[in-house]
Design an enzyme around this catalytic site. Structure first.
Site, PDB file in Angstrom:
ATOM      1  N   ASP A  21      63.685  41.381  41.029  1.00  0.00           N
ATOM      2  CA  ASP A  21      62.964  40.104  41.008  1.00  0.00           C
ATOM      3  C   ASP A  21      62.841  39.568  42.431  1.00  0.00           C
ATOM      4  OD1 ASP A  21      65.798  39.571  41.072  1.00  0.00           O
ATOM      5  OD2 ASP A  21      65.380  37.487  40.557  1.00  0.00           O
ATOM      6  N   GLU A  79      68.378  37.843  40.091  1.00  0.00           N
ATOM      7  CA  GLU A  79      69.215  37.470  41.240  1.00  0.00           C
ATOM      8  C   GLU A  79      68.650  36.269  41.974  1.00  0.00           C
ATOM      9  OE1 GLU A  79      70.878  37.303  45.259  1.00  0.00           O
ATOM     10  OE2 GLU A  79      68.774  37.614  44.700  1.00  0.00           O
TER      11      GLU A  79
END
Length: 459
Positions: free
Chosen positions: A104, A166
């Site tokens: 991500d 994250e």
């Protein structure tokens, strides 16, 4: 893998050369794979289309299968983003290594701030620009590349964990680890989500500062009153809050909160001119604090105001504001307990209430710092691999921020050796506009990880 015994086995020079040649031959395809990943706008912030995060996970699945990892699956826990887990069992007697990265990315911000579209990878001067090009899709490619380079010669067990949340603080990571504890268990954990010292000089992240934050409110009145009729004897809440915030540092800019600890100063320093250039400090602004810049960045506490609630200028009225609040972010030194740091901050704020104002402190997030043992077997292997790949010894560096999930990894796997590596450099501008990865450095990272895995197998 956490003892300090020296490694007795070294790889022959021709073997290192062979892996270097394999890396060079594979790098063109790896770069194309990185570009394809960057084109997927996998922003995990809930305000963005989460189908792109799912598409990014699917792309990572394909990359791992193409790198010889047949057992690959996308896993989630309730409320979590898709994480990719791939496994290749260890040969008899060999260690298992967990390779971590995340797929991500941060929101791109304003497109006008970018010199090229954030999700269209573009090369300039040996760097590949694009959101996630460095943080952390290059970390994904580092793992994929090392596996491709080693191929059937992989002598360790490997579990690859590519997280999908994250950049929003890994909110379900602890639950994910507990849900899949046995699946993810490893002797060595390689976290490819940090930085190197400079282009051409590798770094091993041996320390991370922890984090505590809070919201502090200063109140002086039950309600707003007319500033013309009552102004003078009563100072408004924003003024008193500013006075309270000013007590957090001494006149030199050092943190002045009793009970916040310092770790030992690093052995390397950051030239002030380079630091100013890397951070875009305005001309004439004096740097705060005393001592080495690296100490202030890595091993000493830092306090910043990251939010402020008070009347907006556009809607201000001629009244004495009754209350104001600020969000404080405190980076704590390695060795500091977050609960103790929060208690020290609270005691300072409540003990320095200006003019008897009512001070209310509301606790926020807490994250533990990290200090790696410098002489573990895994660390020795990493130093050797980095030196072989770059042709120069790695620098032990700290990171001023925290990577909270490392504390989670240590909690669930206390016996694992954790190595924090990275693909970034001081000009990567992760999270900012014009994020980029240096392609030559990425190739070095791929080779270094392949060498590391082979050295761990030999050791």
């Amino acid at each position: 893998m956490t003892d300090a015994a020296p490694l007795s086995t070294t790889l022959p020079g021709d073997r290192t050369d062979a892996l270097r040649s394999r890396t060079a031959a594979a790098f063109g395809a790896l770069r194309a794979d990185l570009e394809a990943l960057v084109r997927i706008p996998s922003v995990s912030n809930a305000e963005f289309d989460q189908s792109h995060v799912a598409a990014s996970a699917d792309a990572v699945v394909a990359l791992l299968r193409g790198a010889g990892i047949d057992d690959v699956q996308v896993l989630t826990v309730p409320g979590g983003a898709p994480a990719v887990v791939g496994r290749r069992p260890a040969p008899a007697g060999a260690p298992t290594v967990l390779l971590y990265a995340h797929h991500d990315v941060q929101p791109p911000g304003d497109d006008a701030d970018w010199d090229s579209p954030p999700f269209e990878p573009t090369e300039r001067d040996g760097r590949l620009f694009g959101r996630g090009a460095a943080d952390d899709k290059a970390g994904v490619i580092a793992h994929v590349g090392a596996l491709r380079v080693l191929g059937d010669d992989l002598g360790v067990g490997v579990t690859v964990l590519i997280e999908g949340e994250e950049e929003i603080g890994s909110p379900t990571f602890t639950r994910f680890l507990h849900a899949h504890r046995d699946l993810l268990e490893a002797d060595v954990i390689v976290v490819a989500d940090s930085s190197n010292w400079a282009v051409g000089v590798p770094g091993l992240t041996t320390s991370l500062r922890g984090l505590v934050d809070c919201v502090v409110e200063v109140a002086v009145l039950e309600h707003a009153i007319h500033s013309g009729m009552f102004g003078g004897p009563i100072l408004d809440a924003p003024t008193l809050l500013a006075r309270l915030i000013a007590t957090l540092h001494d006149d030199d800019g050092n943190v002045a909160v009793e009970g916040l600890v310092h770790a030992p100063d690093p052995t390397v320093d950051y030239a002030e001119a380079t630091f100013r250039a890397d951070t875009s400090v305005l001309d004439g602004v004096r740097l705060a604090g005393t001592g080495p810049i690296t100490a202030q960045l890595w091993t000493r506490p830092a306090i910043g105001v990251i939010g402020f609630d008070a009347p907006r200028v556009a809607s201000a009225s001629n009244t004495i504001t009754p209350r104001a609040s600020a969000k404080l972010s405190v980076r704590i030194a390695p060795g500091q307990d977050p609960a103790e740091a929060m208690a020290a901050l609270r005691a300072h704020l409540e003990g320095h209430a200006p003019f008897g104002a009512r001070v209310t402190v509301t606790d926020g997030e807490k994250g533990k710092p990290f200090q790696a043992p410098a002489d573990s077997t895994a660390m020795q292997a990493a130093r050797w691999a980095f030196a072989q790949s770059w042709g120069t010894e790695p620098v032990d560096i700290g990171v001023g921020g925290s990577i909270p999930f490392i504390a989670d990894l240590l909690e669930v796997y206390p016996d694992a050796a954790i190595l924090v590596t990275g693909v970034e450099d001081p000009d990567s501008r992760a999270h900012g506009a014009n994020e980029s990865v240096h392609l030559g450095e990425l190739e070095n990272v791929v080779l270094a990880e392949a060498l590391l895995l082979e050295r761990l197998a030999a050791g």
